[in-house]
Design a protein around this motif. Structure first.
Motif, PDB file in Angstrom:
ATOM      1  N   ILE A  20     -18.876   0.095  -3.288  1.00  0.00           N
ATOM      2  CA  ILE A  20     -19.051   0.422  -2.420  1.00  0.00           C
ATOM      3  C   ILE A  20     -19.454   2.011  -2.269  1.00  0.00           C
ATOM      4  O   ILE A  20     -20.028   2.707  -1.837  1.00  0.00           O
ATOM      5  N   ALA A  21     -18.533   2.551  -3.072  1.00  0.00           N
ATOM      6  CA  ALA A  21     -18.643   4.174  -3.112  1.00  0.00           C
ATOM      7  C   ALA A  21     -20.143   4.194  -3.415  1.00  0.00           C
ATOM      8  O   ALA A  21     -20.474   5.604  -3.202  1.00  0.00           O
ATOM      9  N   ASN A  22     -20.833   4.012  -4.504  1.00  0.00           N
ATOM     10  CA  ASN A  22     -21.633   3.773  -4.818  1.00  0.00           C
ATOM     11  C   ASN A  22     -22.988   3.731  -4.306  1.00  0.00           C
ATOM     12  O   ASN A  22     -24.221   4.071  -4.260  1.00  0.00           O
ATOM     13  N   ARG A  23     -22.459   2.691  -3.111  1.00  0.00           N
ATOM     14  CA  ARG A  23     -24.498   1.777  -2.065  1.00  0.00           C
ATOM     15  C   ARG A  23     -24.116   2.706  -1.336  1.00  0.00           C
ATOM     16  O   ARG A  23     -25.448   3.876  -0.837  1.00  0.00           O
ATOM     17  N   PHE A  24     -23.204   3.889  -0.675  1.00  0.00           N
ATOM     18  CA  PHE A  24     -23.314   4.488   0.145  1.00  0.00           C
ATOM     19  C   PHE A  24     -23.062   5.961  -0.142  1.00  0.00           C
ATOM     20  O   PHE A  24     -23.523   6.993   0.530  1.00  0.00           O
ATOM     21  N   GLY A  25     -22.917   6.257  -2.092  1.00  0.00           N
ATOM     22  CA  GLY A  25     -23.037   7.459  -2.462  1.00  0.00           C
ATOM     23  C   GLY A  25     -21.425   8.999  -1.871  1.00  0.00           C
ATOM     24  O   GLY A  25     -21.430   9.903  -1.460  1.00  0.00           O
ATOM     25  N   TRP A  26     -20.284   7.779  -1.529  1.00  0.00           N
ATOM     26  CA  TRP A  26     -19.779   8.233  -1.552  1.00  0.00           C
ATOM     27  C   TRP A  26     -18.414   8.333  -3.326  1.00  0.00           C
ATOM     28  O   TRP A  26     -18.835   8.337  -3.942  1.00  0.00           O
ATOM     29  N   SER A  27     -17.436   8.885  -2.827  1.00  0.00           N
ATOM     30  CA  SER A  27     -16.621   9.329  -3.630  1.00  0.00           C
ATOM     31  C   SER A  27     -16.019   8.335  -3.786  1.00  0.00           C
ATOM     32  O   SER A  27     -15.385   7.259  -3.125  1.00  0.00           O
ATOM     33  N   VAL A  28     -15.815   7.534  -5.511  1.00  0.00           N
ATOM     34  CA  VAL A  28     -15.014   6.797  -5.605  1.00  0.00           C
ATOM     35  C   VAL A  28     -13.086   5.934  -5.367  1.00  0.00           C
ATOM     36  O   VAL A  28     -12.997   5.491  -4.594  1.00  0.00           O
ATOM     37  N   THR A  29     -13.398   7.164  -5.743  1.00  0.00           N
ATOM     38  CA  THR A  29     -11.545   8.048  -5.800  1.00  0.00           C
ATOM     39  C   THR A  29     -11.428   7.364  -4.127  1.00  0.00           C
ATOM     40  O   THR A  29     -10.333   7.629  -3.756  1.00  0.00           O
ATOM     41  N   LEU A  30     -12.299   8.243  -3.447  1.00  0.00           N
ATOM     42  CA  LEU A  30     -12.016   8.514  -1.856  1.00  0.00           C
ATOM     43  C   LEU A  30     -11.497   7.064  -1.526  1.00  0.00           C
ATOM     44  O   LEU A  30     -11.132   6.668  -0.527  1.00  0.00           O
ATOM     45  N   VAL A  31     -13.073   5.636  -1.128  1.00  0.00           N
ATOM     46  CA  VAL A  31     -13.046   4.366  -1.336  1.00  0.00           C
ATOM     47  C   VAL A  31     -11.739   3.765  -1.704  1.00  0.00           C
ATOM     48  O   VAL A  31     -10.879   2.848  -0.991  1.00  0.00           O
ATOM     49  N   ARG A  32     -10.803   4.317  -2.846  1.00  0.00           N
ATOM     50  CA  ARG A  32      -9.867   3.419  -3.789  1.00  0.00           C
ATOM     51  C   ARG A  32      -9.054   4.029  -2.598  1.00  0.00           C
ATOM     52  O   ARG A  32      -8.115   2.911  -2.205  1.00  0.00           O
ATOM     53  N   VAL A  33      -8.488   5.216  -1.974  1.00  0.00           N
ATOM     54  CA  VAL A  33      -7.291   5.448  -1.376  1.00  0.00           C
ATOM     55  C   VAL A  33      -7.493   4.455  -0.261  1.00  0.00           C
ATOM     56  O   VAL A  33      -6.030   4.024   0.402  1.00  0.00           O
ATOM     57  N   LEU A  34      -8.506   5.247   0.482  1.00  0.00           N
ATOM     58  CA  LEU A  34      -8.995   4.608   1.626  1.00  0.00           C
ATOM     59  C   LEU A  34      -8.252   3.387   1.172  1.00  0.00           C
ATOM     60  O   LEU A  34      -7.894   2.192   2.662  1.00  0.00           O
ATOM     61  N   THR A  35      -9.025   2.041   0.813  1.00  0.00           N
ATOM     62  CA  THR A  35      -8.728   0.649   0.796  1.00  0.00           C
ATOM     63  C   THR A  35      -6.368   0.277   0.447  1.00  0.00           C
ATOM     64  O   THR A  35      -6.501  -0.034   0.694  1.00  0.00           O
ATOM     65  N   VAL A  36      -6.089   1.060  -0.172  1.00  0.00           N
ATOM     66  CA  VAL A  36      -4.724   1.065  -0.859  1.00  0.00           C
ATOM     67  C   VAL A  36      -4.345   1.538   0.791  1.00  0.00           C
ATOM     68  O   VAL A  36      -2.737   1.061   1.577  1.00  0.00           O
ATOM     69  N   ALA A  37      -4.942   2.699   1.547  1.00  0.00           N
ATOM     70  CA  ALA A  37      -3.704   2.845   2.444  1.00  0.00           C
ATOM     71  C   ALA A  37      -4.207   1.694   3.782  1.00  0.00           C
ATOM     72  O   ALA A  37      -2.838   1.442   3.925  1.00  0.00           O
ATOM     73  N   SER A  38      -5.261   0.903   3.727  1.00  0.00           N
ATOM     74  CA  SER A  38      -5.935   0.032   4.597  1.00  0.00           C
ATOM     75  C   SER A  38      -4.751  -0.935   3.899  1.00  0.00           C
ATOM     76  O   SER A  38      -4.138  -1.759   5.470  1.00  0.00           O
ATOM     77  N   VAL A  39      -4.226  -1.870   3.700  1.00  0.00           N
ATOM     78  CA  VAL A  39      -3.739  -2.822   3.208  1.00  0.00           C
ATOM     79  C   VAL A  39      -2.155  -2.327   3.439  1.00  0.00           C
ATOM     80  O   VAL A  39      -1.328  -3.097   3.455  1.00  0.00           O
ATOM     81  N   LEU A  40      -2.125  -1.074   3.564  1.00  0.00           N
ATOM     82  CA  LEU A  40      -0.221  -1.039   3.914  1.00  0.00           C
ATOM     83  C   LEU A  40       0.079  -1.521   5.438  1.00  0.00           C
ATOM     84  O   LEU A  40       0.960  -1.577   5.891  1.00  0.00           O
ATOM     85  N   ILE A  41      -1.124  -1.451   6.114  1.00  0.00           N
ATOM     86  CA  ILE A  41      -1.461  -1.431   7.529  1.00  0.00           C
ATOM     87  C   ILE A  41      -1.279  -3.260   7.949  1.00  0.00           C
ATOM     88  O   ILE A  41      -2.237  -3.635   6.908  1.00  0.00           O
ATOM     89  N   PRO A  42      -0.798  -4.144   8.471  1.00  0.00           N
ATOM     90  CA  PRO A  42      -1.014  -4.895   8.617  1.00  0.00           C
ATOM     91  C   PRO A  42      -2.585  -5.413   9.304  1.00  0.00           C
ATOM     92  O   PRO A  42      -3.441  -5.338   9.678  1.00  0.00           O
ATOM     93  N   GLY A  43      -3.306  -6.723   8.382  1.00  0.00           N
ATOM     94  CA  GLY A  43      -3.966  -7.097   8.782  1.00  0.00           C
ATOM     95  C   GLY A  43      -5.174  -8.072   7.826  1.00  0.00           C
ATOM     96  O   GLY A  43      -4.633  -8.303   6.587  1.00  0.00           O
TER      97      GLY A  43
END
Length: 60
Positions: A20-43
């Motif tokens: 996802i980070a490579n596809r959109f030109g984002w930082s891999v670390t940012l995408v990983r942090v956002l993924t871990v943060a999103s797992v902490l909320i229900p869904g």
């Protein structure tokens, strides 16, 4: 922008965040942090991650 493929190198678990980070030109670390943060909320985040793991092709 590149295509959506899971990279051979730079992948931690399945390479979904790196893809996802490579596809959109984002930082891999940012995408990983956002993924871990999103797992902490229900869904359905874990189910979505597993589905992406299955459906995003691996880099050749």
């Amino acid at each position: 922008m590149s295509t959506l493929v899971r990279p051979q190198s730079g992948a931690m678990i399945a390479g979904v965040c790196a893809a996802i980070a490579n596809r959109f030109g984002w930082s891999v670390t940012l995408v990983r942090v956002l993924t871990v943060a999103s797992v902490l909320i229900p869904g359905p985040q874990v189910i979505i991650y597993l589905a992406l793991w299955i459906f995003i092709p691996k880099e050749k």
